[in-house]
Design an enzyme around this catalytic site. Structure first.
Site, mmCIF file in Angstrom:
data_model
loop_
_atom_site.group_PDB
_atom_site.id
_atom_site.type_symbol
_atom_site.label_atom_id
_atom_site.label_comp_id
_atom_site.label_asym_id
_atom_site.label_seq_id
_atom_site.Cartn_x
_atom_site.Cartn_y
_atom_site.Cartn_z
ATOM 1 N N ALA A 58 0.805 -1.226 0.000
ATOM 2 C CA ALA A 58 0.000 0.000 0.000
ATOM 3 C C ALA A 58 0.835 1.272 0.000
ATOM 4 O O ALA A 58 0.329 2.345 -0.364
ATOM 5 C CB ALA A 58 -0.929 0.006 1.204
ATOM 6 N N TYR A 59 2.103 1.208 0.396
ATOM 7 C CA TYR A 59 2.932 2.414 0.444
ATOM 8 C C TYR A 59 3.181 2.926 -0.981
ATOM 9 O O TYR A 59 3.822 2.257 -1.789
ATOM 10 C CB TYR A 59 4.264 2.146 1.137
ATOM 11 C CG TYR A 59 4.152 1.752 2.593
ATOM 12 C CD1 TYR A 59 2.997 1.973 3.329
ATOM 13 C CD2 TYR A 59 5.231 1.157 3.247
ATOM 14 C CE1 TYR A 59 2.907 1.613 4.662
ATOM 15 C CE2 TYR A 59 5.152 0.796 4.583
ATOM 16 C CZ TYR A 59 3.990 1.018 5.289
ATOM 17 O OH TYR A 59 3.916 0.653 6.599
ATOM 18 N N SER A 60 2.676 4.094 -1.260
ATOM 19 C CA SER A 60 2.740 4.679 -2.600
ATOM 20 C C SER A 60 2.194 3.727 -3.652
ATOM 21 O O SER A 60 2.618 3.737 -4.810
ATOM 22 C CB SER A 60 4.176 5.114 -2.951
ATOM 23 O OG SER A 60 4.605 6.182 -2.155
#
Length: 326
Positions: A58-60
């Site tokens: 989900a990070y970036s």
């Protein structure tokens, strides 16, 4: 750098883990560093002896994994680093693009491996509890990706203690792969995990790798009762205001700053040293957008706090609502 076993597993990790949510794309968050800005931090972390890197799909929206994978390929040998990633949060707005269903886990692991440019992930973690999916379905799917050789160990993140205990129990009775790590919300101004989760982890031999060890920068001592902060992230961080900023939180920070001034170190180093002193904590997950902060955080390993200092830091704490499970 010091190294410890992750819980009672055989996996050795550095006592500091570098979190990579800060590295990715400004299209996701305006405070995120792009790839050219990010790579020096990953390289320097390796030079400082950090072998443990935490990311999430989900990070970036996957860019963080891509950046981490390329950097580790350039700066380290794959077998010398421990790569952790996570699954749960939506990667799109279509059905089956989030959560902990079997179908999403099977898709997500292959996508993460592709982005990271690796054949396996050392520690694959469920990013949150999924109330919409039976935990038995999730645990069996995780067991299958381990048996397929795509994942070496599995871990969990913020949830209630009863949920984690249930997961461990079900894994045991079904012969599924057991969680070896808990990535939870724990720092000097949020200590609710000391009531149930930390004793459970110590009893079950679970490694503890806290997120937000500096309370999203709050424990660095650069916040005031009137202003949110000076950094791009703190200026827009409404989430931090929901979690911290009680009057007693500021009293804790004042004591952190007092001890830091007496010792001639940064406040963040005292806050991190306190966490490293806590029983059962393996490796706090730090974030760094300034090289000075990365160097300081690693240097916190050399700070030994006295019993009097530990008591002084802990004394003002007042209970908080449960925070960080969503």
């Amino acid at each position: 750098m010091d190294y410890l076993r992750l819980g009672k597993s055989g996996l050795e990790v550095s006592r500091i883990c570098l979190g990579t949510m800060t590295y990715g794309s400004t299209k996701w968050r305006d405070w995120v560093l792009d790839e050219d800005e990010s790579r020096p931090f990953i390289q320097r972390a390796i030079e400082l002896g950090i072998n443990f890197f935490d990311t999430a799909d989900a990070y970036s929206l996957g860019v963080s994994e891509e950046i981490l994978g390329r950097a580790l390929k350039d700066f380290a040998r794959r077998e010398e680093v421990v790569v952790a990633s996570k699954v749960f949060f939506p990667m799109g707005d279509k059905p089956n693009q989030g959560g902990l269903s079997r179908v999403h886990i099977m898709n997500a692991i292959d996508n993460s491996l592709h982005r990271l440019g690796t054949d396996y992930i050392d520690l694959y973690q469920i990013h949150r509890w999924d109330p919409e999916t039976p935990i038995e379905e999730t645990l069996e799917a995780l067991h299958d990706v381990v048996k397929a050789g795509k994942v070496r160990y599995i871990g969990a993140s913020s949830m209630y203690s009863w949920q984690f205990a249930k997961s461990l129990y079900l894994a045991d009775i079904h012969g599924w792969t057991r969680f070896v790590a808990m990535q939870n919300h724990y720092n000097l101004v949020y200590r609710e995990e000391e009531r149930e989760m930390l004793p459970l982890c110590r009893a079950e031999g679970i490694g503890v790798i806290p997120w937000s060890p500096l309370a999203r920068g709050f424990l660095s001592g650069n916040r005031s009762r009137q202003e949110w902060g000076q950094t791009p992230r703190s200026k827009s961080d409404g989430f931090a205001h929901e979690m911290y900023y009680q009057e007693t939180d500021f009293e804790v920070v004042e004591r952190v700053i007092g001890i830091a001034n007496q010792r001639g170190v940064a406040a963040s180093q005292i806050a991190l040293a306190w966490l490293l002193h806590q029983p059962g904590v393996t490796a706090p997950i730090i974030g760094a957008s300034q090289m000075e902060h990365l160097e300081q955080d690693v240097a916190a390993l050399d700070i030994s706090l006295s019993r009097e200092e530990l008591d002084l830091l802990q004394e003002p704490y007042q209970p908080h609502p449960v925070l960080g499970h969503r």
